[in-house]
Design a protein around this motif. Structure first.
Motif, PDB file in Angstrom:
ATOM      1  N   TYR A 180      23.999  71.859  33.987  1.00 35.57           N
ATOM      2  CA  TYR A 180      24.163  70.417  33.888  1.00 35.57           C
ATOM      3  C   TYR A 180      24.483  69.768  35.235  1.00 35.57           C
ATOM      4  N   TYR A 181      25.015  70.544  36.137  1.00 40.90           N
ATOM      5  CA  TYR A 181      25.538  69.951  37.362  1.00 40.90           C
ATOM      6  C   TYR A 181      24.689  70.311  38.581  1.00 40.90           C
ATOM      7  N   ASN A 182      23.423  70.679  38.338  1.00 38.42           N
ATOM      8  CA  ASN A 182      22.586  71.026  39.473  1.00 38.42           C
ATOM      9  C   ASN A 182      22.237  69.816  40.321  1.00 38.42           C
ATOM     10  N   SER A 183      22.520  68.631  39.831  1.00 36.49           N
ATOM     11  CA  SER A 183      22.286  67.424  40.629  1.00 36.49           C
ATOM     12  C   SER A 183      23.505  67.055  41.461  1.00 36.49           C
ATOM     13  N   CYS A 184      24.558  67.872  41.365  1.00 36.36           N
ATOM     14  CA  CYS A 184      25.760  67.576  42.147  1.00 36.36           C
ATOM     15  C   CYS A 184      25.500  67.843  43.620  1.00 36.36           C
ATOM     16  N   GLY A 185      25.631  66.810  44.424  1.00 35.01           N
ATOM     17  CA  GLY A 185      25.537  66.974  45.862  1.00 35.01           C
ATOM     18  C   GLY A 185      26.898  66.791  46.502  1.00 35.01           C
ATOM     19  N   PHE A 186      26.955  66.899  47.779  1.00 33.32           N
ATOM     20  CA  PHE A 186      28.188  66.629  48.508  1.00 33.32           C
ATOM     21  C   PHE A 186      27.812  66.121  49.887  1.00 33.32           C
ATOM     22  N   ASP A 187      28.744  65.527  50.559  1.00 35.04           N
ATOM     23  CA  ASP A 187      28.521  65.141  51.940  1.00 35.04           C
ATOM     24  C   ASP A 187      29.735  65.516  52.767  1.00 35.04           C
ATOM     25  N   SER A 188      29.524  65.605  54.049  1.00 31.96           N
ATOM     26  CA  SER A 188      30.552  66.095  54.963  1.00 31.96           C
ATOM     27  C   SER A 188      31.187  64.940  55.721  1.00 31.96           C
ATOM     28  N   LEU A 189      32.497  64.841  55.644  1.00 29.25           N
ATOM     29  CA  LEU A 189      33.262  63.884  56.436  1.00 29.25           C
ATOM     30  C   LEU A 189      33.935  64.688  57.545  1.00 29.25           C
ATOM     31  N   MET A 190      33.410  64.545  58.768  1.00 32.99           N
ATOM     32  CA  MET A 190      33.825  65.407  59.866  1.00 32.99           C
ATOM     33  C   MET A 190      34.910  64.754  60.715  1.00 32.99           C
ATOM     34  N   VAL A 191      35.841  65.569  61.173  1.00 29.63           N
ATOM     35  CA  VAL A 191      36.950  65.093  62.010  1.00 29.63           C
ATOM     36  C   VAL A 191      36.417  64.420  63.266  1.00 29.63           C
ATOM     37  N   LYS A 192      35.452  65.053  63.925  1.00 31.46           N
ATOM     38  CA  LYS A 192      34.953  64.517  65.201  1.00 31.46           C
ATOM     39  C   LYS A 192      34.168  63.217  65.000  1.00 31.46           C
ATOM     40  N   ASP A 193      33.472  63.070  63.891  1.00 31.11           N
ATOM     41  CA  ASP A 193      32.680  61.868  63.652  1.00 31.11           C
ATOM     42  C   ASP A 193      33.555  60.665  63.298  1.00 31.11           C
ATOM     43  N   LEU A 194      34.608  60.899  62.543  1.00 33.94           N
ATOM     44  CA  LEU A 194      35.464  59.811  62.069  1.00 33.94           C
ATOM     45  C   LEU A 194      36.677  59.589  62.959  1.00 33.94           C
ATOM     46  N   ASN A 195      36.874  60.493  63.911  1.00 32.99           N
ATOM     47  CA  ASN A 195      38.033  60.399  64.805  1.00 32.99           C
ATOM     48  C   ASN A 195      39.334  60.318  63.988  1.00 32.99           C
ATOM     49  N   MET A 196      39.417  61.155  62.973  1.00 34.50           N
ATOM     50  CA  MET A 196      40.599  61.229  62.117  1.00 34.50           C
ATOM     51  C   MET A 196      41.006  62.684  61.953  1.00 34.50           C
ATOM     52  N   SER A 197      42.267  62.886  61.598  1.00 29.12           N
ATOM     53  CA  SER A 197      42.708  64.226  61.227  1.00 29.12           C
ATOM     54  C   SER A 197      42.200  64.537  59.828  1.00 29.12           C
ATOM     55  N   VAL A 198      42.320  65.815  59.461  1.00 29.50           N
ATOM     56  CA  VAL A 198      41.881  66.209  58.122  1.00 29.50           C
ATOM     57  C   VAL A 198      42.660  65.444  57.060  1.00 29.50           C
ATOM     58  N   TYR A 199      43.965  65.315  57.256  1.00 32.63           N
ATOM     59  CA  TYR A 199      44.753  64.597  56.252  1.00 32.63           C
ATOM     60  C   TYR A 199      44.395  63.116  56.218  1.00 32.63           C
ATOM     61  N   GLU A 200      44.119  62.521  57.373  1.00 37.34           N
ATOM     62  CA  GLU A 200      43.740  61.100  57.395  1.00 37.34           C
ATOM     63  C   GLU A 200      42.417  60.874  56.651  1.00 37.34           C
ATOM     64  N   ILE A 201      41.498  61.815  56.793  1.00 26.30           N
ATOM     65  CA  ILE A 201      40.257  61.713  56.014  1.00 26.30           C
ATOM     66  C   ILE A 201      40.572  61.783  54.523  1.00 26.30           C
TER      67      ILE A 201
END
Length: 439
Positions: free
Chosen positions: A362-383
């Motif tokens: 049922y969930y084969n349409s589940c995608g994800f995207d990457s929120l990267m520290v270097k791209d957003l200039n944030m720490s992991v917790y801030e993301i």
């Protein structure tokens, strides 16, 4: 606890059922766009999900409006029993009326009485330690409503229990009348026998429970100090259903009352998630009286749709419950007194794979995207704080993204997805049923 849904009481169709529809979408495509388009798309999906929620209830028309609906069953099993009391509604948009404040009692032919307690509105239960049915005894249900009316069932004898020898399944097809094609899955059969001379009629019911999984469901979250904290994984959950078919058999005076290769039901492997992890079914074989057999047979013949729990109300068929002061008052439903033989079957995904049956993830349409520290200039917790804890985005942590060098133990971003792809409790229960056995 006894589940009175096994009664398959066709008159209990009136219970308003809200059917949730879940829309899955590929979030990866969503994230390729600008942040404002992401927000607009998310808002649209929220609106679409809300629009999919449609209430459902069955109507019986003005003639049967406000009739008392009784749904109850007792057996020889050591469990709690339920009687559900409701009122029929005239049209599909009305809310069901629960019959509260009633006194419900079972009395046997020796004068022993057991009172039910109202545990929820309209639901009356026995204590599992206070009552168990005895084959050979006769039982009567009495209901006194808060408006002063007294209803009583016919005296019903509990027949001796029968025997289930085996349950088995074979791969096969089931016709799909809507699409004029076939479903693919498992056909489930039963073997057994009736040893008692005075048992001529049987009815079957079954409980389905299954374990399912979603793609994600990470069990840690980042903390402000740069560490990770354990949380509850919501990757695996359980669902359940009760049967809604009328499954009966009349041996018609046969001397050899054997049940050989009787097909009971079909499990769709392609269009459900029942067989994707681990599946269990509890089959109940009820010894019933001739009167109860005739009741179900008439329901089955009156309207073929009664094999679907949302079939039209055949309210003209009289059950075994009457108003003591006014026998002409129609009362819907049946008080069933049975002896039960039960047997449980487990089916694992490895068996489905061996049979080469198609399984719909049922969930084969589940995608994800990457929120990267270097791209957003944030720490992991801030993301995590800005994109996941912030309800505006409706993102859920799928998993941490680690440094591509396996020797560097460092999280460099967070993968996010939709709630439906990360939280199985949106579709089922986090804890398995009490009886559940893993492989």
């Amino acid at each position: 606890m006894y589940d009175s849904n096994h009664m398959i009481n066709i008159f209990y169709f009136l219970y308003a059922k809200r059917k949730n529809s879940v829309a899955l979408y590929n979030i990866k495509t969503l994230f390729r766009t600008s942040i404002w388009l992401k927000i607009c798309c998310a808002l649209f999906v929220i609106w679409a999900l809300q629009a999919c929620l449609e209430p459902f209830s069955a109507s019986v028309g003005d003639e049967a409006s406000n009739l008392l609906v009784v749904d109850g069953l007792i057996s020889n099993e050591n469990t709690a029993y339920q009687v559900r009391l409701t009122r029929a509604v005239a049209n599909i948009n009305e809310d069901i009326t629960l019959e509260t404040g009633a006194n419900v009692i079972i009395e046997d032919d020796l004068g022993n009485m057991t009172a039910f307690t109202e545990t929820e509105d309209g639901i009356y239960e026995t204590n599992e330690n206070n009552f168990i049915g005895v084959p050979g005894r006769t039982y009567t249900l009495q209901i006194s409503t808060k408006n002063g009316r007294v209803y009583r069932s016919d005296a019903c004898m509990m027949k001796p229990a029968t025997q289930i020898d085996s349950i088995y399944y074979v791969p096969g097809n089931h016709p799909d009348s809507v699409a004029e094609s076939y479903f693919t899955g498992l056909r489930v059969f039963i073997n057994g026998k009736v040893n008692a001379e005075d048992v001529e009629y049987l009815r079957w019911a079954y409980d389905e429970d299954w374990k399912f999984a979603i793609p994600f469901g990470y069990d840690e979250v980042p903390t402000p100090d740069g560490d990770w904290e354990k949380t509850i994984s919501k990757k695996y959950c359980w669902k359940s259903e009760v049967s809604n078919e009328i499954l009966i058999q009349n041996f018609g005076g046969q001397s050899q009352k054997n049940i050989e290769g009787k097909e009971l039901f079909f499990v769709d492997s392609k269009n459900t998630d029942k067989l994707f992890q681990r599946y269990s079914v509890l089959i109940k074989q009820y010894s019933i009286t001739k009167e109860e057999y005739e009741y179900w047979r008439k329901l089955e013949q009156t309207n073929p749709d009664v094999n679907n729990i949302f079939g039209e109300q055949p309210f003209t068929i009289q059950g075994n419950i009457k108003n003591e002061a006014d026998p002409d008052e129609k009362v819907l439903g049946y008080f069933s007194v049975v002896s039960a033989a039960t047997r449980r079957l487990y089916i694992d995904y490895s068996e489905i794979r061996y049979l080469q049956l198609p399984v719909n993830d049922y969930y084969n349409s589940c995608g994800f995207d990457s929120l990267m520290v270097k791209d957003l200039n944030m720490s992991v917790y801030e993301i995590y704080e800005n994109y996941i804890l912030n309800d505006f985005y409706e993102y859920v942590l799928a998993f941490p993204i680690l440094h591509e060098n396996p020797f560097i133990d460092k999280v460099i971003g967070l993968a996010v997805s939709t709630p439906q792809c990360c939280d199985c409790t949106l579709q089922g229960e986090l804890n398995p049923p009490d009886f559940w056995e893993d492989e």
